[in-house]
Scaffold this motif. Sequence first.
Motif, mmCIF file in Angstrom:
data_model
loop_
_atom_site.group_PDB
_atom_site.id
_atom_site.type_symbol
_atom_site.label_atom_id
_atom_site.label_comp_id
_atom_site.label_asym_id
_atom_site.label_seq_id
_atom_site.Cartn_x
_atom_site.Cartn_y
_atom_site.Cartn_z
ATOM 1 N N ALA A 226 27.992 88.352 62.256
ATOM 2 C CA ALA A 226 26.535 88.392 62.105
ATOM 3 C C ALA A 226 25.959 87.104 61.527
ATOM 4 O O ALA A 226 24.743 86.917 61.532
ATOM 5 C CB ALA A 226 26.141 89.569 61.207
ATOM 6 N N ASN A 227 26.803 86.201 61.033
ATOM 7 C CA ASN A 227 26.314 85.063 60.233
ATOM 8 C C ASN A 227 26.381 83.741 60.992
ATOM 9 O O ASN A 227 27.427 83.397 61.552
ATOM 10 C CB ASN A 227 27.145 84.937 58.954
ATOM 11 C CG ASN A 227 27.000 86.147 58.049
ATOM 12 O OD1 ASN A 227 26.180 87.026 58.313
ATOM 13 N ND2 ASN A 227 27.784 86.200 56.989
ATOM 14 N N SER A 228 25.278 83.011 60.950
ATOM 15 C CA SER A 228 25.287 81.652 61.494
ATOM 16 C C SER A 228 24.962 80.612 60.421
ATOM 17 O O SER A 228 25.498 79.490 60.471
ATOM 18 C CB SER A 228 24.310 81.519 62.663
ATOM 19 O OG SER A 228 22.978 81.749 62.253
ATOM 20 N N ASP A 229 24.140 80.927 59.437
ATOM 21 C CA ASP A 229 23.912 80.001 58.326
ATOM 22 C C ASP A 229 25.225 79.705 57.608
ATOM 23 O O ASP A 229 25.501 78.560 57.231
ATOM 24 C CB ASP A 229 22.914 80.585 57.323
ATOM 25 C CG ASP A 229 21.491 80.635 57.873
ATOM 26 O OD1 ASP A 229 21.220 79.959 58.885
ATOM 27 O OD2 ASP A 229 20.661 81.345 57.282
ATOM 28 N N GLU A 230 26.029 80.742 57.440
ATOM 29 C CA GLU A 230 27.326 80.569 56.780
ATOM 30 C C GLU A 230 28.221 79.617 57.562
ATOM 31 O O GLU A 230 29.010 78.860 56.983
ATOM 32 C CB GLU A 230 28.012 81.925 56.612
ATOM 33 C CG GLU A 230 29.341 81.859 55.875
ATOM 34 C CD GLU A 230 30.057 83.192 55.856
ATOM 35 O OE1 GLU A 230 31.145 83.251 55.245
ATOM 36 O OE2 GLU A 230 29.560 84.175 56.447
ATOM 37 N N ALA A 231 28.095 79.656 58.889
ATOM 38 C CA ALA A 231 28.896 78.753 59.721
ATOM 39 C C ALA A 231 28.595 77.298 59.382
ATOM 40 O O ALA A 231 29.507 76.454 59.325
ATOM 41 C CB ALA A 231 28.624 79.014 61.197
ATOM 42 N N LEU A 232 27.329 76.989 59.156
ATOM 43 C CA LEU A 232 26.963 75.621 58.806
ATOM 44 C C LEU A 232 27.560 75.221 57.461
ATOM 45 O O LEU A 232 27.978 74.071 57.265
ATOM 46 C CB LEU A 232 25.446 75.469 58.779
ATOM 47 C CG LEU A 232 24.706 75.751 60.090
ATOM 48 C CD1 LEU A 232 23.236 75.398 59.956
ATOM 49 C CD2 LEU A 232 25.329 74.997 61.263
ATOM 50 N N ARG A 233 27.626 76.160 56.530
ATOM 51 C CA ARG A 233 28.248 75.865 55.230
ATOM 52 C C ARG A 233 29.741 75.621 55.394
ATOM 53 O O ARG A 233 30.303 74.699 54.776
ATOM 54 C CB ARG A 233 28.003 77.023 54.261
ATOM 55 C CG ARG A 233 26.537 77.231 53.887
ATOM 56 C CD ARG A 233 26.359 78.448 53.001
ATOM 57 N NE ARG A 233 27.064 78.285 51.733
ATOM 58 C CZ ARG A 233 27.348 79.296 50.902
ATOM 59 N NH1 ARG A 233 27.001 80.532 51.219
ATOM 60 N NH2 ARG A 233 27.985 79.059 49.766
ATOM 61 N N GLU A 234 30.391 76.428 56.228
ATOM 62 C CA GLU A 234 31.822 76.239 56.483
ATOM 63 C C GLU A 234 32.082 74.870 57.119
ATOM 64 O O GLU A 234 33.010 74.152 56.727
ATOM 65 C CB GLU A 234 32.348 77.349 57.399
ATOM 66 C CG GLU A 234 32.516 78.701 56.746
ATOM 67 C CD GLU A 234 33.799 78.795 55.930
ATOM 68 O OE1 GLU A 234 34.492 77.765 55.738
ATOM 69 O OE2 GLU A 234 34.113 79.902 55.476
#
Length: 327
Positions: A226-234
């Motif tokens: 469900a997460n895409s903002d988290e992908a940018l952090r990763e």
Amino acid sequence: MSFPVTRLRRLRKTPAIRNMVRETIVNKDDLIMPYFVCPGEGVQNPIKSMPGNYQHSIDMLVKEVKDLYETTGVDKILLFGIPEEKDEDGTVACSQHAIVPRAITALKEAVPEVMIVADVCNCEYTTHGHCGTIVDGDVNNDLTLKTLAAQSVALAVAGADIIAPSDMMDGRVAAIRNALDENGFENTPIMAYSAKYASAFYGPFRDAAESAPQFGDRSTYQMDPANSDEALREVQEDINEGADMVMVKPALSYLDVINRVKSTFNMPVVAYNVSGEFSMVKAAAQNGWIDEQRIIREILTSIKRAGADVIITYHAKEFMLNQIHSK
């Protein structure tokens, strides 16, 4: 200007015009073909859930990769290993005698033109099928880093051109970068599986690599779909730790993530067109429900159009053979 002065169909009139103005073209240089190497000699075990793919012994893998290169020009592969035996923390993969380092050595001797990306993870090598060392019922992040670093060095010593950690442990890119640098491999790039989701699309791969978890799932270390903002952090973390390329996995359900990563960081982005995506196409084609080659071309084009510079795909060989034969 607008209609009738502007007629967008003019540039769709003939194949020659359409080819001339085509914005996104997938070619052999965009593709990496994955392979599974297993113990034995003369072994070519069909992977039932992935038609056309096999577990290859080293001798058969050498023949297959040589054929890939000579018939299609695809010169990049990704290697996964099925070991002779497993242990609790994956240390069986940290030796020059492990299955993948031995395969790399053989490939480099037989087909030196082919670039080898070596996957780094513990799930194929642990008795429990998780990606690291288990403590109190879950993967212990920091203990796992030690194994991943040792495995990476073993692969680099064998001749791997690129190291590709897929485990999703925090800090693993830095641990691997430090270990490679300390052992004289400061010029070996890292292709980080940066945004790797806890996806249902991996099912056929787990058959192929014999790596299904024996308990629970991988949601405590792989990302929530469900997460895409988290992908940018990763991705940002991996870049900060020394990643040379970043990856989004899977591809088709995450085209938005591929696009966000490329737009935000403007660095080489790899997309993994994973086993479940491949197998769904194969199953539909076998039932006569789709035009297989058109679907493959459309899928790969969409992944590149979203922003991927490199596509890891089990379709690589057949896609290029079809391109060659259709000319």
